[in-house]
Motif scaffolding. Structure first.
Motif, short mmCIF file in Angstrom:
data_model
loop_
_atom_site.label_atom_id
_atom_site.label_comp_id
_atom_site.label_asym_id
_atom_site.label_seq_id
_atom_site.Cartn_x
_atom_site.Cartn_y
_atom_site.Cartn_z
N TYR A 37 0.87 -1.27 -0.08
CA TYR A 37 -0.18 -0.08 -0.26
C TYR A 37 0.91 1.24 0.08
CZ TYR A 37 -3.31 -3.33 1.83
OH TYR A 37 -4.17 -4.38 1.86
N SER A 38 0.46 1.98 -0.89
CA SER A 38 1.50 3.16 -1.00
C SER A 38 0.69 4.55 -1.43
CB SER A 38 2.72 3.16 -1.80
OG SER A 38 2.19 2.87 -3.32
N ASP A 39 1.35 5.63 -1.03
CA ASP A 39 0.59 7.24 -1.38
C ASP A 39 -1.06 7.10 -1.02
OD1 ASP A 39 3.19 7.45 -2.59
OD2 ASP A 39 2.53 6.53 -4.34
N VAL A 40 -1.07 6.93 0.26
CA VAL A 40 -2.31 7.01 0.70
C VAL A 40 -2.76 8.24 1.75
CG1 VAL A 40 -4.39 5.91 2.09
CG2 VAL A 40 -2.92 4.71 0.52
N VAL A 41 -3.65 9.05 1.33
CA VAL A 41 -4.14 10.05 2.32
C VAL A 41 -5.40 9.95 2.75
CG1 VAL A 41 -4.63 12.53 2.44
CG2 VAL A 41 -2.92 11.84 1.10
N ALA A 42 -5.62 9.94 4.04
CA ALA A 42 -7.11 9.57 4.76
C ALA A 42 -7.53 10.46 5.79
CB ALA A 42 -7.04 8.24 5.19
N GLU A 43 -8.69 11.09 5.79
CA GLU A 43 -8.98 12.16 6.89
C GLU A 43 -10.26 11.60 7.62
OE1 GLU A 43 -9.98 15.89 4.73
OE2 GLU A 43 -8.07 16.06 3.68
N ASN A 44 -10.33 12.07 8.77
CA ASN A 44 -11.41 11.61 9.69
C ASN A 44 -11.64 10.14 9.58
OD1 ASN A 44 -13.62 12.00 11.46
ND2 ASN A 44 -14.98 12.10 9.76
N CYS A 75 3.72 -4.23 2.88
CA CYS A 75 4.65 -3.08 2.99
C CYS A 75 3.67 -1.86 2.91
CB CYS A 75 5.48 -3.00 1.61
SG CYS A 75 6.51 -1.67 1.33
N ILE A 76 3.93 -0.90 3.60
CA ILE A 76 3.08 0.48 3.74
C ILE A 76 3.86 1.64 3.79
CG2 ILE A 76 1.45 1.77 4.92
CD1 ILE A 76 0.31 -0.86 6.20
N SER A 77 3.79 2.45 2.73
CA SER A 77 4.75 3.56 2.44
C SER A 77 4.06 4.81 2.09
CB SER A 77 5.80 3.31 1.57
OG SER A 77 5.46 3.32 0.14
N ASN A 78 4.54 6.03 2.61
CA ASN A 78 4.00 7.39 2.01
C ASN A 78 2.44 7.35 2.47
OD1 ASN A 78 4.12 9.81 1.19
ND2 ASN A 78 3.71 9.47 -1.03
N VAL A 79 2.10 7.29 3.62
CA VAL A 79 0.72 7.14 4.10
C VAL A 79 0.52 8.23 4.95
CG1 VAL A 79 -1.03 5.92 5.20
CG2 VAL A 79 0.26 4.86 3.37
N THR A 80 -0.28 9.08 4.93
CA THR A 80 -0.97 9.98 5.87
C THR A 80 -2.39 9.79 6.31
OG1 THR A 80 0.72 11.63 5.31
CG2 THR A 80 -1.05 12.64 6.49
N SER A 83 7.55 -0.49 7.04
CA SER A 83 6.84 0.64 6.73
C SER A 83 7.78 1.82 6.22
CB SER A 83 5.67 1.00 7.81
OG SER A 83 6.62 1.40 8.96
N SER A 84 7.64 2.93 5.84
CA SER A 84 8.13 4.00 5.53
C SER A 84 7.43 5.47 5.24
CB SER A 84 9.33 3.89 4.45
OG SER A 84 8.89 3.83 3.26
N SER A 85 7.62 6.40 6.00
CA SER A 85 6.78 7.58 5.90
C SER A 85 5.50 7.47 6.02
CB SER A 85 7.23 8.14 4.35
OG SER A 85 8.49 8.42 4.08
N VAL A 86 5.10 6.92 7.13
CA VAL A 86 3.68 6.51 7.69
C VAL A 86 3.20 7.10 8.81
CG1 VAL A 86 2.09 4.89 8.07
CG2 VAL A 86 3.66 4.20 6.32
N ALA A 110 14.02 4.85 2.42
CA ALA A 110 13.80 3.61 2.18
C ALA A 110 13.08 3.73 0.92
CB ALA A 110 12.68 2.94 2.92
N LYS A 111 12.97 2.55 -0.08
CA LYS A 111 12.50 2.55 -1.35
C LYS A 111 10.95 2.44 -1.07
CE LYS A 111 15.90 0.51 -4.00
NZ LYS A 111 16.32 -0.91 -5.09
N PRO A 112 10.05 3.19 -1.77
CA PRO A 112 8.70 2.88 -1.60
C PRO A 112 8.24 1.62 -1.93
CG PRO A 112 9.21 4.06 -3.64
CD PRO A 112 10.54 4.00 -2.94
N CYS A 113 7.03 1.38 -1.40
CA CYS A 113 6.43 -0.10 -1.62
C CYS A 113 6.42 -0.30 -3.26
CB CYS A 113 5.07 -0.19 -0.98
SG CYS A 113 5.33 -0.16 0.70
N PRO A 114 6.55 -1.46 -3.92
CA PRO A 114 6.54 -1.58 -5.11
C PRO A 114 5.14 -1.65 -5.82
CG PRO A 114 6.55 -3.97 -4.13
CD PRO A 114 6.65 -2.77 -2.83
N PHE A 115 5.12 -1.28 -7.00
CA PHE A 115 3.84 -1.18 -7.80
C PHE A 115 4.29 -1.69 -9.19
CE2 PHE A 115 0.37 -0.17 -10.35
CZ PHE A 115 -0.78 -0.11 -9.41
N PRO A 116 3.63 -2.44 -10.03
CA PRO A 116 4.39 -3.09 -11.12
C PRO A 116 4.26 -2.14 -12.08
CG PRO A 116 2.58 -4.56 -10.38
CD PRO A 116 2.59 -3.40 -9.30
#
Length: 475
Positions: A384-391, A410-415, A435-438, A453-459
């Motif tokens: 899972y990568s590049d996720v923004v979640a509110e509330n 693997c979870i990266s770049n999640v706020t 994880s990284s940047s979570v 760290a390298k971001p989580c993979p995506f094909p």
């Protein structure tokens, strides 16, 4: 039968990678003919999808007043147009109006096209819904043991089927089914709004589906499937009104869809416990992109819980969800067997969620007592990568199986912006990953690898279903 003069209908259909055979054929009903258009596949190879024969449901006596039963007319239309499957295929046009009908079966090399002001209404007379066998990978009906009511629009062992329109509507009129289900007044499992099984080369596009009896779109044991530009609307709550459920299917592309669901917006499945293990057909090579979902009681994307044939290579990106229970949910338990692996999700924007990430190895819910409790599922390679979640009430609730931890997470770049909640942001057990940047900081079982760290993979490769393009045919 005399042909009628109608305004021209222009609509978008799919460029497929198979060739429709165009030949001459005689038929008892006069069909409007037109020149087939070429469709260009990437790489320059030309293929044809426009049908050689076209008829309106009115040609078979249908009346679009919303009251008259058109079951015989739809059955007659399909019986007639099936004759063209080997001679250029056929299109059945549903003009503006409200067309009440019982369930009907499709045929190969066929397009069902709905005018923008057309509504196909499912009959509420249960006597028009025959009982059919349960799916072999389930061993019984999903709601109840035994058989199941037929599906509203159904097809089996078909090739090259298009269900499309100018945003016309297919209305399952499911309220009577929901009430009978809740009151335990049904003896069989509810059918689905659209189910195509053991079929290849399926397109469902540019339509609105409302009030399904249960699941809306259910391709099963099928391949080379595109669902594009559809709107699915279900009352909340309405029981088990999932949006799109690819089930033991390969090479699937779901894109540009808007779903309001009484259950999961998209649920990927592959059979139930010992029946799914025995049938052994995974769901794989699935693309989900540009999805908007509202699902207050369930998941935006669910994997399982019926996943005993396996689920692998799922690629989801550019997802928006509002007021949904969970973003991505993996559901399984001992007894399922099978696997969920190589799942890639990126670029999700979520607003008002209970859980962003949810995994459970304790789902239960078995079809009978014949399952093998030692049939342990394997969950591995979840990114899972590049996720923004509110509330959000809880960032992650990740609960694996003690004897078989979920690995390769693997979870990266999640706020995640937490709501005012007394719950801890993460709850984890029997999982392994990084994880990284979570933010907020994940549980200790997902150690932070640091900002470098390298971001989580995506094909980066394209699947064959990515090469299929759209073009236009005019009638």
């Amino acid at each position: 039968m005399a042909s009628r003069t109608r305004s021209s209908i222009r609509f978008t259909v799919l460029l497929v990678i198979w060739m429709a055979v165009i030949t001459q054929s005689m038929a008892p009903v006069e069909c409007r003919r037109r020149k087939a258009h070429d469709h260009v596949r990437r790489g320059g190879e030309k293929k044809t999808i426009c049908r050689a024969h076209t008829a309106s449901v009115e040609d078979f006596g249908a009346v679009g007043d919303g009251v008259t039963s058109n079951t015989k007319a739809f059955h007659a239309a399909m019986a007639n147009l099936s004759q063209y499957s080997a001679s250029g295929g056929a299109t059945l046009v549903v003009p503006a109006g409200r067309w009440l009908t019982g369930p009907f079966n499709l045929t190969s090399h066929f397009t069902l096209f709905l005018h923008r002001d057309a509504v196909i209404l499912a009959s509420q007379d249960l006597n028009e819904w025959p009982i059919i066998d349960p799916l072999p990978s389930y061993g019984r009906g999903r709601d109840l043991p035994g058989g199941r009511y037929t599906n509203f629009i159904h097809g089996s062992n078909l090739t090259d089927v298009v269900i499309t329109g100018d945003n016309g509507t297919i209305d399952g009129q499911g309220e009577i089914w929901w009430q009978k289900f809740k009151n335990k007044e049904l003896n069989y499992t509810r059918g689905y709004l659209v189910e195509l099984m053991f079929s290849d080369q399926i397109v469902i596009s540019n339509l609105t589906f409302v009030n399904s009896t249960s699941w809306n779109i259910h391709p099963v044991y099928s391949s080379n499937i595109i669902v594009s530009g559809v709107t699915i609307l279900a009352k909340i709550p309405s029981p088990n009104t999932d949006g799109i459920n690819p089930d033991s299917c390969s090479n699937v592309r779901i894109e540009d869809c808007y779903i309001v669901s009484g259950d999961d917006c998209i649920a990927i499945k592959s059979g139930w416990d010992e029946y799914g293990i025995s049938f052994g057909m995974p769901s794989q090579h699935i693309i989900i992109r540009r999805l908007t979902c509202i699902s207050p009681t369930s998941a935006v994307i669910a994997l399982g819980s019926e996943m005993s044939g396996g689920i692998q290579d799922v690629r989801a990106e550019d997802i928006i969800a509002i007021n949904s229970e969970s973003g991505v949910r993996i559901k399984t338990s001992p007894g399922r067997g099978g696997f969920v692996k190589d799942i890639f999700v990126r670029r999700m924007n979520l607003y008002t969620m209970k859980w962003v990430f949810w995994m459970t190895g304790h789902y239960g819910d078995h079809p009978d007592d014949k399952f093998d409790p030692k049939a342990t599922p394997v969950i591995n390679g979840i990114s899972y990568s590049d996720v923004v979640a509110e509330n959000v009430t809880m960032a992650g609730n990740l609960l694996g199986i003690e004897a078989a931890p979920f690995t390769g997470i693997c979870i990266s770049n999640v706020t995640v912006d937490m709501s005012k909640s007394k719950k801890l942001p993460w709850n984890c057990s029997d999982i392994q990953g990084v994880s990284s940047s979570v933010s907020p900081t994940p549980c200790a079982l997902l150690p932070d690898q640091g900002s470098s760290a390298k971001p989580c993979p995506f094909p980066t490769d394209e699947l064959p279903i990515d090469y299929v393009e759209f073009n236009e045919c005019s009638y």
